[in-house]
Design a protein around this motif. Structure first.
Motif, PDB file in Angstrom:
ATOM      1  N   GLY A 112       0.811  -1.210   0.000  1.00  0.00           N
ATOM      2  CA  GLY A 112       0.000   0.000   0.000  1.00  0.00           C
ATOM      3  C   GLY A 112       0.845   1.260   0.000  1.00  0.00           C
ATOM      4  O   GLY A 112       2.032   1.263   0.334  1.00  0.00           O
ATOM      5  N   THR A 113       0.216   2.356  -0.341  1.00  0.00           N
ATOM      6  CA  THR A 113       0.912   3.643  -0.417  1.00  0.00           C
ATOM      7  C   THR A 113       1.378   4.102   0.962  1.00  0.00           C
ATOM      8  O   THR A 113       2.487   4.613   1.106  1.00  0.00           O
ATOM      9  N   ALA A 114       0.534   3.917   1.969  1.00  0.00           N
ATOM     10  CA  ALA A 114       0.907   4.354   3.320  1.00  0.00           C
ATOM     11  C   ALA A 114       2.127   3.600   3.829  1.00  0.00           C
ATOM     12  O   ALA A 114       3.021   4.189   4.441  1.00  0.00           O
ATOM     13  N   ALA A 115       2.190   2.312   3.570  1.00  0.00           N
ATOM     14  CA  ALA A 115       3.341   1.516   4.017  1.00  0.00           C
ATOM     15  C   ALA A 115       4.603   1.939   3.287  1.00  0.00           C
ATOM     16  O   ALA A 115       5.677   2.053   3.895  1.00  0.00           O
ATOM     17  N   ARG A 116       4.504   2.179   1.998  1.00  0.00           N
ATOM     18  CA  ARG A 116       5.681   2.579   1.227  1.00  0.00           C
ATOM     19  C   ARG A 116       6.196   3.944   1.643  1.00  0.00           C
ATOM     20  O   ARG A 116       7.407   4.137   1.823  1.00  0.00           O
ATOM     21  N   LEU A 117       5.299   4.902   1.796  1.00  0.00           N
ATOM     22  CA  LEU A 117       5.735   6.231   2.237  1.00  0.00           C
ATOM     23  C   LEU A 117       6.246   6.203   3.671  1.00  0.00           C
ATOM     24  O   LEU A 117       7.243   6.851   3.990  1.00  0.00           O
ATOM     25  N   GLY A 118       5.554   5.463   4.536  1.00  0.00           N
ATOM     26  CA  GLY A 118       5.985   5.364   5.933  1.00  0.00           C
ATOM     27  C   GLY A 118       7.357   4.721   6.055  1.00  0.00           C
ATOM     28  O   GLY A 118       8.215   5.203   6.809  1.00  0.00           O
ATOM     29  N   PHE A 119       7.566   3.636   5.321  1.00  0.00           N
ATOM     30  CA  PHE A 119       8.871   2.974   5.350  1.00  0.00           C
ATOM     31  C   PHE A 119       9.963   3.908   4.839  1.00  0.00           C
ATOM     32  O   PHE A 119      11.016   4.049   5.468  1.00  0.00           O
ATOM     33  N   SER A 120       9.722   4.572   3.713  1.00  0.00           N
ATOM     34  CA  SER A 120      10.730   5.468   3.140  1.00  0.00           C
ATOM     35  C   SER A 120      11.051   6.610   4.086  1.00  0.00           C
ATOM     36  O   SER A 120      12.221   6.959   4.283  1.00  0.00           O
ATOM     37  N   PHE A 121      10.033   7.200   4.676  1.00  0.00           N
ATOM     38  CA  PHE A 121      10.241   8.308   5.601  1.00  0.00           C
ATOM     39  C   PHE A 121      11.023   7.860   6.832  1.00  0.00           C
ATOM     40  O   PHE A 121      11.980   8.521   7.248  1.00  0.00           O
ATOM     41  N   LEU A 122      10.633   6.738   7.419  1.00  0.00           N
ATOM     42  CA  LEU A 122      11.297   6.284   8.644  1.00  0.00           C
ATOM     43  C   LEU A 122      12.733   5.834   8.394  1.00  0.00           C
ATOM     44  O   LEU A 122      13.609   6.051   9.240  1.00  0.00           O
ATOM     45  N   VAL A 123      13.000   5.211   7.255  1.00  0.00           N
ATOM     46  CA  VAL A 123      14.384   4.829   6.932  1.00  0.00           C
ATOM     47  C   VAL A 123      15.233   6.077   6.746  1.00  0.00           C
ATOM     48  O   VAL A 123      16.368   6.149   7.220  1.00  0.00           O
ATOM     49  N   ALA A 124      14.676   7.088   6.077  1.00  0.00           N
ATOM     50  CA  ALA A 124      15.422   8.329   5.877  1.00  0.00           C
ATOM     51  C   ALA A 124      15.703   9.017   7.208  1.00  0.00           C
ATOM     52  O   ALA A 124      16.816   9.503   7.442  1.00  0.00           O
ATOM     53  N   VAL A 125      14.723   9.048   8.081  1.00  0.00           N
ATOM     54  CA  VAL A 125      14.919   9.673   9.399  1.00  0.00           C
ATOM     55  C   VAL A 125      15.944   8.887  10.215  1.00  0.00           C
ATOM     56  O   VAL A 125      16.733   9.475  10.961  1.00  0.00           O
ATOM     57  N   ALA A 126      15.980   7.572  10.067  1.00  0.00           N
ATOM     58  CA  ALA A 126      16.941   6.754  10.815  1.00  0.00           C
ATOM     59  C   ALA A 126      18.376   6.975  10.348  1.00  0.00           C
ATOM     60  O   ALA A 126      19.317   6.767  11.115  1.00  0.00           O
ATOM     61  N   THR A 127      18.563   7.395   9.090  1.00  0.00           N
ATOM     62  CA  THR A 127      19.926   7.592   8.600  1.00  0.00           C
ATOM     63  C   THR A 127      20.601   8.819   9.193  1.00  0.00           C
ATOM     64  O   THR A 127      21.828   8.863   9.245  1.00  0.00           O
ATOM     65  N   ALA A 128      19.830   9.810   9.625  1.00  0.00           N
ATOM     66  CA  ALA A 128      20.439  11.033  10.161  1.00  0.00           C
ATOM     67  C   ALA A 128      21.280  10.768  11.413  1.00  0.00           C
ATOM     68  O   ALA A 128      22.462  11.142  11.450  1.00  0.00           O
ATOM     69  N   PRO A 129      20.749  10.137  12.465  1.00  0.00           N
ATOM     70  CA  PRO A 129      21.609   9.869  13.624  1.00  0.00           C
ATOM     71  C   PRO A 129      22.721   8.877  13.316  1.00  0.00           C
ATOM     72  O   PRO A 129      23.812   8.970  13.891  1.00  0.00           O
ATOM     73  N   VAL A 130      22.469   7.942  12.405  1.00  0.00           N
ATOM     74  CA  VAL A 130      23.523   6.993  12.027  1.00  0.00           C
ATOM     75  C   VAL A 130      24.656   7.734  11.329  1.00  0.00           C
ATOM     76  O   VAL A 130      25.836   7.454  11.560  1.00  0.00           O
ATOM     77  N   THR A 131      24.323   8.709  10.497  1.00  0.00           N
ATOM     78  CA  THR A 131      25.346   9.514   9.825  1.00  0.00           C
ATOM     79  C   THR A 131      26.181  10.287  10.842  1.00  0.00           C
ATOM     80  O   THR A 131      27.410  10.344  10.729  1.00  0.00           O
ATOM     81  N   LEU A 132      25.529  10.858  11.828  1.00  0.00           N
ATOM     82  CA  LEU A 132      26.260  11.587  12.874  1.00  0.00           C
ATOM     83  C   LEU A 132      27.203  10.646  13.629  1.00  0.00           C
ATOM     84  O   LEU A 132      28.354  11.003  13.904  1.00  0.00           O
ATOM     85  N   LEU A 133      26.735   9.462  13.940  1.00  0.00           N
ATOM     86  CA  LEU A 133      27.558   8.498  14.672  1.00  0.00           C
ATOM     87  C   LEU A 133      28.736   8.013  13.832  1.00  0.00           C
ATOM     88  O   LEU A 133      29.871   7.945  14.320  1.00  0.00           O
ATOM     89  N   VAL A 134      28.488   7.686  12.570  1.00  0.00           N
ATOM     90  CA  VAL A 134      29.562   7.207  11.696  1.00  0.00           C
ATOM     91  C   VAL A 134      30.606   8.301  11.493  1.00  0.00           C
ATOM     92  O   VAL A 134      31.811   8.032  11.521  1.00  0.00           O
ATOM     93  N   ALA A 135      30.175   9.540  11.310  1.00  0.00           N
ATOM     94  CA  ALA A 135      31.124  10.642  11.131  1.00  0.00           C
ATOM     95  C   ALA A 135      31.971  10.836  12.381  1.00  0.00           C
ATOM     96  O   ALA A 135      33.176  11.066  12.290  1.00  0.00           O
ATOM     97  N   THR A 136      31.355  10.719  13.538  1.00  0.00           N
ATOM     98  CA  THR A 136      32.097  10.886  14.787  1.00  0.00           C
ATOM     99  C   THR A 136      33.092   9.756  14.997  1.00  0.00           C
ATOM    100  O   THR A 136      34.240   9.992  15.366  1.00  0.00           O
TER     101      THR A 136
END
Length: 173
Positions: A112-136
């Motif tokens: 469904g559209t809600a699952a696809r958008l929700g998954f994409s949004f949440l994966v993108a949001v999860a990459t931000a703190p991971v990026t900060l951690l990897v850079a550090t």
């Protein structure tokens, strides 16, 4: 004679099964984007030691006089890209699996559209703190805090587009 005890709702709740190869694809793709952006935002890529505040003339009673060694992977581009990607991939595997589980747990239709958008949004949001951690962890002083935040935002944007394209072709893991 066998007796089976059913809890309320146990018969109606389907088992949640993640598609592991897709989790790997999304984690590896996000980690590769993360490595590419972090490598581009790094100010310098040292290969030796970095002087501390004492050696820069900013000495005080609380500063030590030792040099800080950097990771040897930061200076070599051939090793740096895969090194950053592998470090990010380990963290993104957990994040993508948790996001996919959460999307399926909320009983959204996986196609469904809600699952696809929700998954994409949440994966993108999860990459931000991971990026900060990897850079550090991996780059340390080779990237400023402002560049780290800028990289996290860029990785968030790129990962959202990557995840949208991925779920359009493959669906939610």
């Amino acid at each position: 004679m066998s007796t089976e005890v059913l809890t309320p709702g146990a018969a109606t709740r389907p088992a949640i099964r993640l598609r592991v190869p897709l989790v790997l694809v999304f984690a590896l793709g996000s980690a590769a984007l993360m490595a590419w952006v972090l490598r581009g935002k790094a100010l310098f890529l040292p290969t030796d030691s970095i002087p501390t505040a004492t050696q820069l003339g900013l000495s005080g009673h609380s500063h030590s006089s030792a040099s800080r060694q950097v990771a040897p992977i930061t200076g070599d581009a051939i090793a740096n890209y895969p090194g950053l990607a592998v470090l990010g991939m380990h963290l993104m595997l957990v994040a993508v699996a948790l996001v996919a589980y959460a999307v399926r747990r909320f009983r959204w239709q996986p196609d469904g559209t809600a699952a696809r958008l929700g998954f994409s949004f949440l994966v993108a949001v999860a990459t931000a703190p991971v990026t900060l951690l990897v850079a550090t962890l991996a780059l340390g002083p080779a990237i400023s805090f402002a560049n780290t935040l800028a990289a996290a935002v860029v990785v968030l944007q790129y990962t959202f587009v990557f995840a949208i394209v991925g779920v359009l072709f493959f669906g939610v893991p």
